[in-house]
Design a protein around this motif. Structure first.
Motif: not given
Length: 162
Positions: A4-7, A147-150
């Protein structure tokens, strides 16, 4: 088992909280954003999901003070920018691009085709940008989400700017 891809575990939605107070004419406006490209915030960048390229104009690169040694030659022509004509990019360059809101940001590096003709925008971001950021546009609301880390970043524009 798939990789799966990140996010990809996150859900992005649009709802009434994204709805502007009014929508003057449905479907007549472009999604124009103001990301940071390189180290400069550009205010007229077109999000074009129908384009296979990211394009930046040579004059814009010059005004940004980009180090010319970072630009590499290319020989791949493309179509669709000037109706009925083949366009030849002058060069290619990899530049970091940052999308942000007041509390959150995300940066990725994209390859841009550098073109020698003039355009109405500072740059055009195409499918490669949407894919790299896993960004989701909503052209009715003139919003772009990713999406982002936060959490979710929501980038928007006004109908006047578009």
């Amino acid at each position: 088992m798939p990789t799966f891809l990140r996010w990809s575990e996150s859900t992005i939605t649009f709802d009434r909280t994204n709805h502007p107070k009014s929508i003057p004419q449905l479907g007549r406006y472009s999604l124009v954003v103001d990301p940071i490209i390189g180290t400069k915030q550009l205010t007229k960048v077109l999000m074009d999901g129908g384009s296979g390229l990211n394009i930046i104009y040579a004059k814009m690169l010059d005004s940004m003070g980009i180090d010319q040694t970072r630009i590499r030659p290319t020989r791949a022509p493309f179509h669709g920018i000037e109706p009925g004509k083949q366009a030849m990019p002058l060069r290619q360059i990899d530049l970091p691009i940052t999308f942000r809101d007041p509390t959150n940001y995300r940066m990725e590096t994209l390859t841009f085709e550098v073109v020698g003709f003039h355009g109405s925008y500072h740059a055009i971001l195409g499918c490669q940008c949407y894919t790299k950021f896993m960004a989701i546009p909503n052209y009715m609301y003139l919003k772009l989400k990713m999406m982002s880390p936060r959490g979710v970043i929501t980038i928007g524009t006004s109908f006047q700017r578009a």
